[in-house]
Design a protein around this motif. Structure first.
Motif, PDB file in Angstrom:
ATOM      1  N   ALA A 110       0.831  -1.208   0.000  1.00 31.61           N
ATOM      2  CA  ALA A 110       0.000   0.000   0.000  1.00 31.61           C
ATOM      3  C   ALA A 110       0.865   1.257   0.000  1.00 31.61           C
ATOM      4  O   ALA A 110       0.549   2.241  -0.684  1.00 31.61           O
ATOM      5  CB  ALA A 110      -0.939   0.003   1.210  1.00 31.61           C
ATOM      6  N   TRP A 111       1.957   1.244   0.736  1.00 31.56           N
ATOM      7  CA  TRP A 111       2.839   2.415   0.800  1.00 31.56           C
ATOM      8  C   TRP A 111       3.428   2.728  -0.575  1.00 31.56           C
ATOM      9  O   TRP A 111       3.500   3.891  -0.972  1.00 31.56           O
ATOM     10  CB  TRP A 111       3.959   2.184   1.807  1.00 31.56           C
ATOM     11  CG  TRP A 111       4.876   3.367   1.905  1.00 31.56           C
ATOM     12  CD1 TRP A 111       6.139   3.469   1.423  1.00 31.56           C
ATOM     13  CD2 TRP A 111       4.565   4.636   2.490  1.00 31.56           C
ATOM     14  NE1 TRP A 111       6.642   4.721   1.673  1.00 31.56           N
ATOM     15  CE2 TRP A 111       5.699   5.452   2.331  1.00 31.56           C
ATOM     16  CE3 TRP A 111       3.455   5.149   3.134  1.00 31.56           C
ATOM     17  CZ2 TRP A 111       5.749   6.757   2.787  1.00 31.56           C
ATOM     18  CZ3 TRP A 111       3.505   6.462   3.587  1.00 31.56           C
ATOM     19  CH2 TRP A 111       4.642   7.244   3.411  1.00 31.56           C
ATOM     20  N   ASP A 112       3.822   1.704  -1.329  1.00 31.39           N
ATOM     21  CA  ASP A 112       4.368   1.919  -2.669  1.00 31.39           C
ATOM     22  C   ASP A 112       3.349   2.615  -3.569  1.00 31.39           C
ATOM     23  O   ASP A 112       3.692   3.501  -4.350  1.00 31.39           O
ATOM     24  CB  ASP A 112       4.805   0.597  -3.303  1.00 31.39           C
ATOM     25  CG  ASP A 112       6.055   0.020  -2.653  1.00 31.39           C
ATOM     26  OD1 ASP A 112       6.761   0.768  -1.941  1.00 31.39           O
ATOM     27  OD2 ASP A 112       6.324  -1.181  -2.859  1.00 31.39           O
ATOM     28  N   VAL A 113       2.088   2.245  -3.456  1.00 32.15           N
ATOM     29  CA  VAL A 113       1.026   2.878  -4.257  1.00 32.15           C
ATOM     30  C   VAL A 113       0.863   4.337  -3.852  1.00 32.15           C
ATOM     31  O   VAL A 113       0.758   5.227  -4.702  1.00 32.15           O
ATOM     32  CB  VAL A 113      -0.308   2.105  -4.097  1.00 32.15           C
ATOM     33  CG1 VAL A 113      -1.446   2.851  -4.756  1.00 32.15           C
ATOM     34  CG2 VAL A 113      -0.184   0.710  -4.681  1.00 32.15           C
ATOM     35  N   ILE A 114       0.868   4.606  -2.557  1.00 36.76           N
ATOM     36  CA  ILE A 114       0.712   5.984  -2.060  1.00 36.76           C
ATOM     37  C   ILE A 114       1.852   6.870  -2.572  1.00 36.76           C
ATOM     38  O   ILE A 114       1.625   8.001  -3.005  1.00 36.76           O
ATOM     39  CB  ILE A 114       0.657   5.995  -0.515  1.00 36.76           C
ATOM     40  CG1 ILE A 114      -0.649   5.360  -0.042  1.00 36.76           C
ATOM     41  CG2 ILE A 114       0.806   7.409   0.040  1.00 36.76           C
ATOM     42  CD1 ILE A 114      -0.686   5.046   1.443  1.00 36.76           C
TER      43      ILE A 114
END
Length: 183
Positions: A110-114
């Protein structure tokens, strides 16, 4: 993050990178089409001065430098694959740690997408800094510690005495003491 800038001129590439608070690892231009050769990057930033023709001519030389050209890493899928591979030595007692590892994998994905969204927003709003929440500098190290504890990393397997995905060493001796096979 290592960014390779592709621009019409080096000056344009530097100016746009500076406006976004980016220090590029290479700036590729028509005059320096091989500037990214031997450089490893995480992302390509296209300067607004880049024409479609320049882009088509320069990108084939830049793409081999990008680490993520193989596609984004799916931490959840990689974690499930590691858990499956370690099934021979994992027990019900490991269930909580396994679930914590899965939660960390979801958080990392999720952090990579953000971060990608924030970088895209900053590129569209010229001169704006990426609006990324405070950096997450603990999830990956915590993830790796869980892998070590569960014997899902080389260090963890060595500490547990696990070889070739099967039970061995300390774990085998413990199993033998509990009434299983002899060690």
């Amino acid at each position: 993050m290592r960014v390779i800038v592709v621009a019409a001129t080096k000056r344009d590439g530097m100016a746009e990178a500076k406006n976004l608070d980016i220090v590029p690892v290479a700036i590729v231009t028509p005059r320096a089409p091989d500037a990214a050769r031997g450089v490893v990057g995480d992302r390509i930033m296209e300067a607004s001065s880049l024409t479609p023709e320049m882009r088509d001519a320069l990108m084939p030389g830049v793409l081999p430098s990008i680490v993520t050209t193989r596609g984004p890493v799916d931490m959840v899928a990689a974690t499930e694959k590691a858990i499956e591979a370690g099934a021979a030595h994992l027990t019900d007692a490991d269930a909580g740690a396994i679930e914590a590892l899965r939660a960390l994998a979801r958080k990392i994905d999720a952090w990579d997408v953000i971060v990608d969204w924030a970088l895209d927003d900053a590129a569209q709003a010229k001169g704006a800094r990426p609006a990324v929440p405070q950096n997450d500098n603990v999830s990956i190290s915590a993830y790796l510690k869980y892998c070590d504890q569960l014997g899902l990393s080389p260090v963890g397997r060595k500490a547990l005495g696990v070889k070739d995905g099967g039970a061995g060493g300390k774990k085998a001796k413990l199993h033998a003491l509990r009434g299983g096979k002899s060690a």
